[in-house]
Write a protein that holds these residues in place. Structure first.
Motif, mmCIF file in Angstrom:
data_model
loop_
_atom_site.group_PDB
_atom_site.id
_atom_site.type_symbol
_atom_site.label_atom_id
_atom_site.label_comp_id
_atom_site.label_asym_id
_atom_site.label_seq_id
_atom_site.Cartn_x
_atom_site.Cartn_y
_atom_site.Cartn_z
ATOM 1 N N ALA A 231 -70.553 13.382 33.425
ATOM 2 C CA ALA A 231 -71.978 13.685 33.598
ATOM 3 C C ALA A 231 -72.484 13.355 34.992
ATOM 4 N N GLY A 232 -71.695 12.595 35.795
ATOM 5 C CA GLY A 232 -72.134 12.358 37.167
ATOM 6 C C GLY A 232 -72.061 10.931 37.675
ATOM 7 N N SER A 233 -71.316 10.031 37.012
ATOM 8 C CA SER A 233 -71.129 8.694 37.580
ATOM 9 C C SER A 233 -69.894 8.694 38.473
ATOM 10 N N LEU A 234 -69.818 7.714 39.366
ATOM 11 C CA LEU A 234 -68.742 7.677 40.360
ATOM 12 C C LEU A 234 -67.383 7.438 39.712
ATOM 13 N N PHE A 235 -67.304 6.442 38.855
ATOM 14 C CA PHE A 235 -66.077 6.188 38.109
ATOM 15 C C PHE A 235 -66.401 5.378 36.870
ATOM 16 N N ALA A 236 -65.428 5.247 35.998
ATOM 17 C CA ALA A 236 -65.571 4.409 34.809
ATOM 18 C C ALA A 236 -64.209 3.842 34.448
ATOM 19 N N VAL A 237 -64.208 2.584 34.019
ATOM 20 C CA VAL A 237 -63.017 1.946 33.467
ATOM 21 C C VAL A 237 -63.270 1.769 31.974
ATOM 22 N N TYR A 238 -62.327 2.186 31.150
ATOM 23 C CA TYR A 238 -62.588 2.245 29.720
ATOM 24 C C TYR A 238 -61.265 2.289 28.954
ATOM 25 N N SER A 239 -61.331 2.199 27.651
ATOM 26 C CA SER A 239 -60.148 2.349 26.799
ATOM 27 C C SER A 239 -60.317 3.597 25.941
ATOM 28 N N ASP A 240 -59.203 4.189 25.525
ATOM 29 C CA ASP A 240 -59.301 5.332 24.634
ATOM 30 C C ASP A 240 -59.308 4.859 23.178
ATOM 31 N N THR A 241 -59.503 5.791 22.272
ATOM 32 C CA THR A 241 -59.625 5.446 20.854
ATOM 33 C C THR A 241 -58.360 4.785 20.326
ATOM 34 N N GLN A 242 -57.195 5.279 20.730
ATOM 35 C CA GLN A 242 -55.936 4.719 20.238
ATOM 36 C C GLN A 242 -55.804 3.244 20.609
ATOM 37 N N ALA A 243 -56.149 2.906 21.835
ATOM 38 C CA ALA A 243 -56.062 1.509 22.270
ATOM 39 C C ALA A 243 -57.020 0.624 21.467
#
Length: 305
Positions: A231-243
């Motif tokens: 949607a327009g943010s510079l970056f994101a650190v995240y986990s996926d559903t499986q993790a």
């Protein structure tokens, strides 16, 4: 299947689970049925084969709170369902999923039963370490938040200082006008908004409105999820559903076998995604995939397994 038939189906499903002598793990949700079926199926492959998983909508579940047994587990999807479950009167356990750390900590004091969770987003230190590498602007990082999260300003300020950053905090009302006004206030001193998972703040299109305003003012946001990058943010650190489900399954197993409640955590497997258009427009040089993995333990989105 119409609404009344669905309702009867879930009531029957709940009662069948409640009459079973063994413990039941209820997945309390307000998402669409296909999503929760997929989620429950994936979770079923990670927990012991004798684990009875029962997805049920929150409005139906409220009517059968008295049927909960001491060995039952309630898995909640999202902060609203976590808050709801913490108001139940039973001796089982509650495990929160798809919830931010600050949301979880805000609700936790009202949760008398054994409780744990798997957080969305990523640890603050992980975001700050990456930001230190790519962001040279010394202006304070702005953090907007609603009254539905618990922000420890002292803790965050101390951690930010370790990476050469300073935080500017501002609590805001969550109506659209207040949110956009707050964005303008913090941008007077900051060129970057740092985000935590805050469902109340970003719902009802607020996230999109904020990102549009930031784009028009040539300012940036660090998002808490991949959807923010799109949607327009510079970056994101995240986990996926499986993790997330793997971490949840570990907590279910330990509670079932040892009655030991593991701490609430972020999943160990984390991903990072950059917005290529914004990276180019703002002259940011993202680290290579190998550097991201070796230095930060992050999987670059295009190279994740």
């Amino acid at each position: 299947m119409n609404g009344n038939v669905k309702r009867i189906f879930f009531i029957v499903l709940f009662l069948l689970g409640s009459m079973n002598a063994s413990a039941v793990t209820y997945v309390i949700h307000d998402i669409d049925e296909s999503s929760v079926r997929s989620l429950t199926f994936l979770l079923s492959k990670l927990v012991p084969s004798n684990t009875l998983l029962t997805p049920i909508r929150h409005d139906v579940f409220e009517q059968y709170e008295s049927s909960l047994k001491a060995d039952d587990i309630v898995v909640t999807i999202g902060v609203d369902r976590f808050r709801q479950a913490c108001g139940f009167d039973f001796d089982g356990a509650v495990m929160a999923l798809f919830i931010g750390r600050e949301e979880y900590r805000h609700v936790l004091p009202d949760c008398p039963m054994p409780t744990t969770g798997v957080f969305s987003g990523a640890p603050l230190a992980k975001n700050l370490a990456l930001l230190e590498t790519i962001w040279l602007d010394q202006k304070p990082l702005a953090l907007l938040y609603s009254d539905n999260v618990l922000i420890d300003e002292n803790e965050m300020t101390a951690l930010a200082a370790e990476y050469g950053f300073e935080f500017q905090f501002l609590q805001t009302q969550t109506d659209r006008l207040s949110v956009l006004r707050s964005v303008n206030i913090v941008l007077e001193r900051s060129g970057l908004i740092f985000s935590v998972v805050d469902t109340e703040l970003y719902k009802n299109g607020n996230a999109q409105a904020m990102l549009k305003q930031l784009f028009n003012q040539q300012q940036l946001m660090i998002g808490p999820a991949f959807s923010f990058v799109r949607a327009g943010s510079l970056f994101a650190v995240y986990s996926d559903t499986q993790a997330k489900l793997e971490a949840l399954a570990e907590r279910i197993r330990r509670w079932q076998t040892e009655k030991h409640m593991l701490d609430a955590i972020y999943p160990e497997k984390l991903r990072v995604s950059f917005n290529p258009s914004l990276i180019k427009a703002h002259g940011v040089v993202p680290p290579s995939a190998s550097f991201l993995n070796d230095r930060y333990g992050l999987c670059a989105e295009t190279l994740c397994d």
